[in-house]
Design a protein around this motif. Structure first.
Motif, short mmCIF file in Angstrom:
data_model
loop_
_atom_site.label_atom_id
_atom_site.label_comp_id
_atom_site.label_asym_id
_atom_site.label_seq_id
_atom_site.Cartn_x
_atom_site.Cartn_y
_atom_site.Cartn_z
N HIS A 23 1.19 -1.49 -0.11
CA HIS A 23 0.52 0.06 0.16
C HIS A 23 0.71 1.31 -0.18
CE1 HIS A 23 -3.50 2.08 0.64
NE2 HIS A 23 -2.90 2.82 1.57
N GLU A 265 -2.42 5.61 7.24
CA GLU A 265 -3.53 3.86 7.06
C GLU A 265 -3.16 2.84 6.58
OE1 GLU A 265 -4.91 6.75 3.20
OE2 GLU A 265 -3.79 5.42 2.88
N VAL A 266 -1.76 2.28 6.95
CA VAL A 266 -1.81 0.95 6.87
C VAL A 266 -1.66 0.48 8.73
CG1 VAL A 266 -0.30 -1.02 6.95
CG2 VAL A 266 -0.37 0.62 5.06
N ASP A 268 -3.91 2.18 10.64
CA ASP A 268 -5.68 2.27 10.86
C ASP A 268 -6.18 0.77 10.61
OD1 ASP A 268 -5.28 4.53 12.51
OD2 ASP A 268 -6.02 5.47 10.95
N GLY A 269 -5.52 0.30 8.94
CA GLY A 269 -6.72 -0.48 8.97
C GLY A 269 -6.14 -1.42 8.97
N GLU A 270 -5.01 -1.94 9.47
CA GLU A 270 -3.76 -3.43 9.94
C GLU A 270 -4.12 -3.65 11.72
OE1 GLU A 270 -0.94 -4.71 7.55
OE2 GLU A 270 -1.54 -3.61 6.09
#
Length: 358
Positions: A23, A265-266, A268-270
């Motif tokens: 990402h 984003e990584v 948060d998302g993971e």
């Protein structure tokens, strides 16, 4: 050569999302095709977005700093971030004195050397004519209260001292630091270059400790390996700063901002902050079960007291294709892997450590 390595050092706590997270790589490539660079002479959407996201992740508000992360300044490294934090503190207070903590490491530029503990660093700063910081012993509240006074522009402290082997400050020491700065009108700077960006139990170590400073300096893992530094500045110190008062040609460039936004984003998302807590605790418990006398630090910034030279253990792990770090304490092995470090990878590290210690 086809050899596989396990990285428990994270490129010195820089590889926050691992190496070449897809990402992050995709965000860098996409931005590079659109605009490689423009300076802060013009506004950039990526820079504005990143500043907004960092403010949103700042610690909670307090009575002295209604919006702790109300402004952001971007630069290129941790030392630059600390330099600018010290500059704003001196500018805002009209004072020059700095108080620092023994064992602290803040950079290799002149101003940061002057508040980095150690005779050789102090000698380098002394040769430049830069006024040296006054140091207080680690976690010594009484000494802190005696030293911070009306001549103090700033107290700079690492909530978790990385070079000292992930030595974590006591919460009461940081609360006393906040109170002393409030009493004397000094700025409290948290150097989170190594311990911030989700590594120690929250996005900022300040939030993890529940203590709100006037400035938070961050760098290292913020863009997953691309060079970036940033300071989150409270409204008190930001007041009166005009266009042109601070500057950095490359700071906040579009590609590095894209990498940083993708990194957030990584994270948060993971669920990487929760993973840092859980995997850090797994490493702590596992190391203690192996007979390690003490494990200090928080989250995925840990120091293992081995009771023997850490460099020997580091070399033996290296021979097993596992990367770890040492510290200023010769018996402390330092671990600061990527925030994606899994339970299985933690177990692999512990199994190798057990073999080496036997």
């Amino acid at each position: 050569d086809g050899n596989q390595w396990l990285d428990a050092y994270g490129g010195h706590a820089v590889a926050s999302t691992g190496h070449c997270h897809p990402h992050v790589v995709e965000a860098i490539a996409r931005q590079a095709e659109t605009l490689l660079f423009y300076s802060t002479a013009v506004a950039l959407e990526m820079r504005e977005r990143l500043a907004t996201e960092l403010v949103r992740r700042g610690p909670g508000s307090g009575p002295r700093v209604p919006v702790p992360g109300s402004r952001v300044f971007f630069c290129n490294s941790g030392a630059e971030a600390n330099e600018n934090a010290l500059h704003l503190a001196r500018r805002s207070t009209g004072r020059s004195g700095v108080v620092a903590v023994e064992g602290g490491w803040h950079g290799r530029t002149v101003a940061t050397l002057a508040c980095t503990h150690g005779e050789k660093y102090q000698a380098w700063a002394r040769g430049s004519g830069m006024p040296l910081a006054r140091f207080v012993p680690f976690d010594d509240v009484a000494a802190l209260e005696r030293t911070v006074d009306e001549t103090t522009a700033a107290l700079i402290v690492e909530p978790v001292q990385g070079v000292q082997g992930a030595r974590d400050c006591a919460p009461e020491f940081l609360r006393a630091a906040r109170a002393a700065c409030d009493r004397h009108g000094a700025a409290l700077i948290f150097d989170e270059i190594q311990c911030g960006v989700g590594r120690c139990g929250a996005f900022t170590a300040a939030e993890a400790y529940g203590v709100t400073p006037d400035v938070i300096a961050m760098a290292k893992g913020l863009a997953s390996g691309l060079p970036i530094g940033a300071i989150l500045v409270g409204s008190k110190l930001a007041a009166g700063v005009k266009t042109g008062d601070l500057g950095s040609t490359f700071g906040g460039g579009p590609v590095v901002c894209a990498a940083a936004l993708a990194t957030l984003e990584v994270i948060d998302g993971e669920g990487l902050i929760a993973n840092a807590i859980a995997t850090g605790e797994r490493l702590r418990r596992g190391a203690l079960a192996l007979g390690v006398s003490k494990v200090q630090g928080r989250g995925l910034l840990l120091g293992l007291h081995l009771g023997r030279p850490a460099v020997e253990v580091q070399k033996a792990l290296f021979a097993r294709r596992i990367l770890t770090g040492t510290s200023a304490d010769p018996q402390v092995l330092r671990l600061m892997p990527s925030l994606i470090f899994s339970a299985g990878e933690a177990d692999r590290l512990l199994e190798a450590l057990a073999e080496v210690l036997r």
